[in-house]
Design a protein around this motif. Structure first.
Motif, PDB file in Angstrom:
ATOM      1  N   UNK A 236       0.851  -1.180   0.000  1.00 15.28           N
ATOM      2  CA  UNK A 236       0.000   0.000   0.000  1.00 15.28           C
ATOM      3  C   UNK A 236       0.895   1.241   0.000  1.00 15.28           C
TER       4      UNK A 236
ATOM      5  N   UNK B 127      -0.546   7.447   1.473  1.00 16.85           N
ATOM      6  CA  UNK B 127       0.039   7.986   2.699  1.00 16.85           C
ATOM      7  C   UNK B 127      -0.892   7.872   3.898  1.00 16.85           C
ATOM      8  N   UNK B 128      -0.274   7.740   5.071  1.00 15.48           N
ATOM      9  CA  UNK B 128      -1.035   7.758   6.310  1.00 15.48           C
ATOM     10  C   UNK B 128      -1.421   9.190   6.668  1.00 15.48           C
ATOM     11  N   UNK B 129      -2.436   9.294   7.521  1.00 15.99           N
ATOM     12  CA  UNK B 129      -2.776  10.609   8.049  1.00 15.99           C
ATOM     13  C   UNK B 129      -1.581  11.123   8.855  1.00 15.99           C
TER      14      UNK B 129
ATOM     15  N   UNK C  60       4.232   8.407  10.972  1.00 20.06           N
ATOM     16  CA  UNK C  60       4.064   6.961  10.759  1.00 20.06           C
ATOM     17  C   UNK C  60       4.636   6.572   9.389  1.00 20.06           C
TER      18      UNK C  60
ATOM     19  N   UNK D 177      -1.725  -2.424  11.277  1.00 22.54           N
ATOM     20  CA  UNK D 177      -2.700  -3.439  10.857  1.00 22.54           C
ATOM     21  C   UNK D 177      -2.494  -3.728   9.375  1.00 22.54           C
ATOM     22  N   UNK D 178      -3.084  -4.841   8.943  1.00 21.04           N
ATOM     23  CA  UNK D 178      -3.132  -5.214   7.526  1.00 21.04           C
ATOM     24  C   UNK D 178      -1.764  -5.084   6.845  1.00 21.04           C
TER      25      UNK D 178
ATOM     26  N   UNK E   8       0.422  -2.794   6.655  1.00 21.05           N
ATOM     27  CA  UNK E   8       1.491  -2.214   7.480  1.00 21.05           C
ATOM     28  C   UNK E   8       2.063  -3.256   8.436  1.00 21.05           C
TER      29      UNK E   8
ATOM     30  N   UNK F 157       2.001  -6.473   7.998  1.00 19.29           N
ATOM     31  CA  UNK F 157       2.763  -7.461   7.221  1.00 19.29           C
ATOM     32  C   UNK F 157       4.122  -6.900   6.818  1.00 19.29           C
TER      33      UNK F 157
ATOM     34  N   UNK G 205      -8.849  -7.400   9.367  1.00 20.17           N
ATOM     35  CA  UNK G 205      -7.722  -6.662   9.936  1.00 20.17           C
ATOM     36  C   UNK G 205      -6.374  -7.122   9.419  1.00 20.17           C
ATOM     37  N   UNK G 206      -6.333  -8.276   8.805  1.00 22.31           N
ATOM     38  CA  UNK G 206      -5.033  -8.733   8.317  1.00 22.31           C
ATOM     39  C   UNK G 206      -4.922  -8.648   6.804  1.00 22.31           C
TER      40      UNK G 206
ATOM     41  N   UNK H 229      -7.621  -7.217   4.352  1.00 27.79           N
ATOM     42  CA  UNK H 229      -8.911  -6.715   3.872  1.00 27.79           C
ATOM     43  C   UNK H 229      -8.995  -6.818   2.352  1.00 27.79           C
TER      44      UNK H 229
ATOM     45  N   UNK I  23      -9.784  -1.796  -0.762  1.00 26.45           N
ATOM     46  CA  UNK I  23      -8.746  -0.781  -0.535  1.00 26.45           C
ATOM     47  C   UNK I  23      -9.205   0.286   0.463  1.00 26.45           C
TER      48      UNK I  23
ATOM     49  N   UNK J  71      -8.851  -1.128   3.906  1.00 27.68           N
ATOM     50  CA  UNK J  71      -7.412  -1.163   4.218  1.00 27.68           C
ATOM     51  C   UNK J  71      -6.918   0.230   4.632  1.00 27.68           C
ATOM     52  N   UNK J  72      -7.299   1.224   3.851  1.00 22.41           N
ATOM     53  CA  UNK J  72      -6.844   2.584   4.152  1.00 22.41           C
ATOM     54  C   UNK J  72      -7.385   3.060   5.498  1.00 22.41           C
TER      55      UNK J  72
ATOM     56  N   UNK K 247      -8.348   1.150   8.209  1.00 16.13           N
ATOM     57  CA  UNK K 247      -7.800   0.471   9.393  1.00 16.13           C
ATOM     58  C   UNK K 247      -6.298   0.673   9.535  1.00 16.13           C
ATOM     59  N   UNK K 248      -5.626   1.094   8.468  1.00 14.26           N
ATOM     60  CA  UNK K 248      -4.196   1.375   8.601  1.00 14.26           C
ATOM     61  C   UNK K 248      -3.932   2.862   8.835  1.00 14.26           C
ATOM     62  N   UNK K 249      -5.008   3.641   8.979  1.00 15.88           N
ATOM     63  CA  UNK K 249      -4.823   5.061   9.301  1.00 15.88           C
ATOM     64  C   UNK K 249      -4.438   5.901   8.098  1.00 15.88           C
ATOM     65  N   UNK K 250      -4.876   5.480   6.910  1.00 15.62           N
ATOM     66  CA  UNK K 250      -4.544   6.254   5.707  1.00 15.62           C
ATOM     67  C   UNK K 250      -5.724   7.078   5.225  1.00 15.62           C
ATOM     68  N   UNK K 251      -6.831   6.977   5.963  1.00 10.32           N
ATOM     69  CA  UNK K 251      -8.065   7.573   5.495  1.00 10.32           C
ATOM     70  C   UNK K 251      -8.067   9.060   5.758  1.00 10.32           C
TER      71      UNK K 251
END
Lengths: 236, 265
Positions: free
Chosen positions: A2, A5-7, A11, A79-80, A82, A84, B248-249, B251, B254, B257-258, B260-264
């Motif tokens: 992925x 970018x993160x918020x 991170x 999670x997910x 990240x 992995x 959570x592992x 998804x 996309x 995924x975004x 729960x990984x804090x990309x939203x």
């Protein structure tokens, strides 16, 4: 992988640092392996000594990167993809450290093998060729990691099997020489250990590629056949 | 390929409830868009998503909370099993629904009464006044909410004297006293400290042997810890639903995924 970018920019920076450090370690290990094989081919003992001395740096990098991984897990609860990535990087450092060990082993054995007179041009050439192939796999695996390329990872796993076959052929000829020349068994075993180390480097490069598949797809292919890997990773 | 014990086939899992093509409107504004979602029996299902995604709105449909405000409108169905009742049916009494599906809110909201009377309240409303029955039921409910040992010697004290975490468990005991089939949790720990949160999460884990649980949470790690299933919602749509382990592992979507990984953003 992925790539959005993160918020939290911090991170992003933490994860980018992990990725770049494992690539840095890969670069150090690749150079260690190249110098070890060059030391064997050229008979330069200074190169061999340098490889043995530098192995400490490889070990330090493994510990440091693992520690970085633990900190990212503790602080960020990834999670997910990240998660992995972090787990995959931690596993990659283990394989890279092992490749470093193999480089050190080749460097250590090179002097004795060179001085014995048993290391003929044919064997040196064959060994250099397989080592170049193994090093190419290591480089390809790292490049595939940098680019997040699934196909590149699968190509490495496929090619690693070819190196294994070449090493088996060299081993058979060494076994034959042992039978013909029992007085030189000790040094012939050292030569075989060098070939085995080259084979293991190719295996570890294959492991790196497996970790990459895990990072990208979330599929654990460590104990799967090549057919299974291709079927399960390319279909989804 | 390495894999854990296979998860049960979803087709064989009994459902406690199922939303079917559910739309919901706050006046002219549509808050839920064609949601179809199973709620499996005696499992924990977590609803996650950013603020305004409709997760609390969805939860509140189950016990007809929206009926309390004029202008709200449901379309579609929520089937409730085993009797295959449509919870949203015009002929269904919301009061009866709330006995079977109890809600626990974000902030603990005990009544200004004693600990005992808080738990006994629902039973009294239903006309149970026999002291011995009330005593037994209150004890059972407090034990079910893992609060009994802390309050058994002070049941006549005001509920407001309890700590925040205890008050929340008291609200769970109050809900349990009417023996609901399903518990609806609306961010039940967002006002609690980590220790109180852990005790509520442990309680949820224990309760799922007996009741089906639907929980809305902003805390993604909490959803990952307590739930069997996770539904990710965004702007009134259901984006992804599946086993929590998978969501959570690995998804599928996309957007999930975004998030729960804090990309939203």
């Amino acid at each position: 992988m992925n790539t959005s970018e993160h918020i939290s920019k911090q991170y992003d920076a933490d994860l980018a640092a992990l990725r770049s450090r494992v690539v840095e370690m890969g670069g150090v290990v690749e150079e260690q392996f190249r110098f070890a094989v060059d030391a064997l081919s050229s008979g330069r003992s200074d190169l061999a000594e340098q490889v043995v001395a530098n192995d400490r740096r490889v070990n330090e990098l493994e510990v440091e990167i693992d520690d970085d991984c633990a900190h990212v897990i503790a602080k960020r609860q990834p999670a997910a993809s990240d998660l992995r990535m972090v787990l995959g990087v931690s596993k990659m450092t283990t394989d890279l450290e092992r490749i470093g060990d193999k480089a050190r082993k080749i460097a250590r054995l090179s002097a004795a093998v060179r001085s014995s007179g048993e290391a003929d041009a044919r064997w040196l050439e064959d060994t250099h060729r397989t080592a170049d192939a193994a090093r190419g796999l290591l480089r390809d695996a790292l490049n595939a990691f940098v680019r997040g390329e699934l196909e590149g990872a699968i190509a490495v796993i496929r090619a690693a099997q070819g190196v294994g076959q070449q090493v088996s052929a060299i081993s058979r000829s060494l076994v034959k020489r042992m039978g013909e020349n029992p007085g030189q068994v000790a040094v012939l075993l050292d030569m075989m250990a060098i070939n085995k180390a080259v084979d293991r480097v190719a295996d570890h490069a294959g492991n790196l590629a497996e970790h990459l598949i895990y990072i990208i797809k979330g599929t654990d292919v460590r104990h799967a056949t090549l057919d299974q890997i291709e079927r399960e990773t390319l279909q989804r | 390929m390495a894999s854990k014990a296979p998860k049960p086939d979803l087709a064989t899992l009994p459902k406690k409830a199922e939303a079917r093509a559910l739309n919901f409107f706050y006046g002219a504004k549509q808050a839920l868009k064609n949601i179809s979602l199973p709620v499996y029996d005696r499992r924990v299902t977590a609803l996650i998503g950013p603020s305004g995604c409709g997760k609390s709105t969805f939860l509140r449909c189950f016990n007809r909370m929206h009926d309390l405000y004029p202008g709200n409108r449901y379309e579609g169905e929520i089937r409730f099993f085993p009797d295959d009742l449509n919870l949203l049916g015009a002929d269904v009494d919301p009061i009866e629904v709330r006995m079977r599906l109890a809600m626990v809110f974000q902030k603990p909201n005990p009544f200004p009464k004693s600990i005992f009377e808080n738990v006994a309240y629902g039973l009294r409303v239903r006309g149970v006044n026999q002291r011995s029955v009330l005593v037994d039921k209150v004890e059972e409910a407090l034990k079910g909410a893992a609060l009994w040992n802390e309050v058994k010697d002070r049941l006549d004290e005001q509920a407001n004297n309890l700590s925040g975490g205890q008050q929340q468990r008291l609200c769970i005991a109050r809900a349990l006293a009417s023996e609901p089939e399903m518990l609806l949790f609306d961010e039940p720990t967002s006002a609690l400290d980590p220790i109180a949160t852990a005790s509520i999460e442990e309680l949820i884990h224990q309760l799922k042997d007996k009741v089906t649980i639907l929980i809305v949470t902003h805390n993604m790690q909490q959803a990952a810890r307590v739930s069997d299933f996770t539904a990710y919602m965004y702007l009134g749509d259901l984006i992804e639903f599946g086993w929590t382990d998978d969501v959570f592992f690995r998804p599928k979507n996309k957007q999930t995924e975004d998030y729960i990984t804090g990309r939203f953003g």
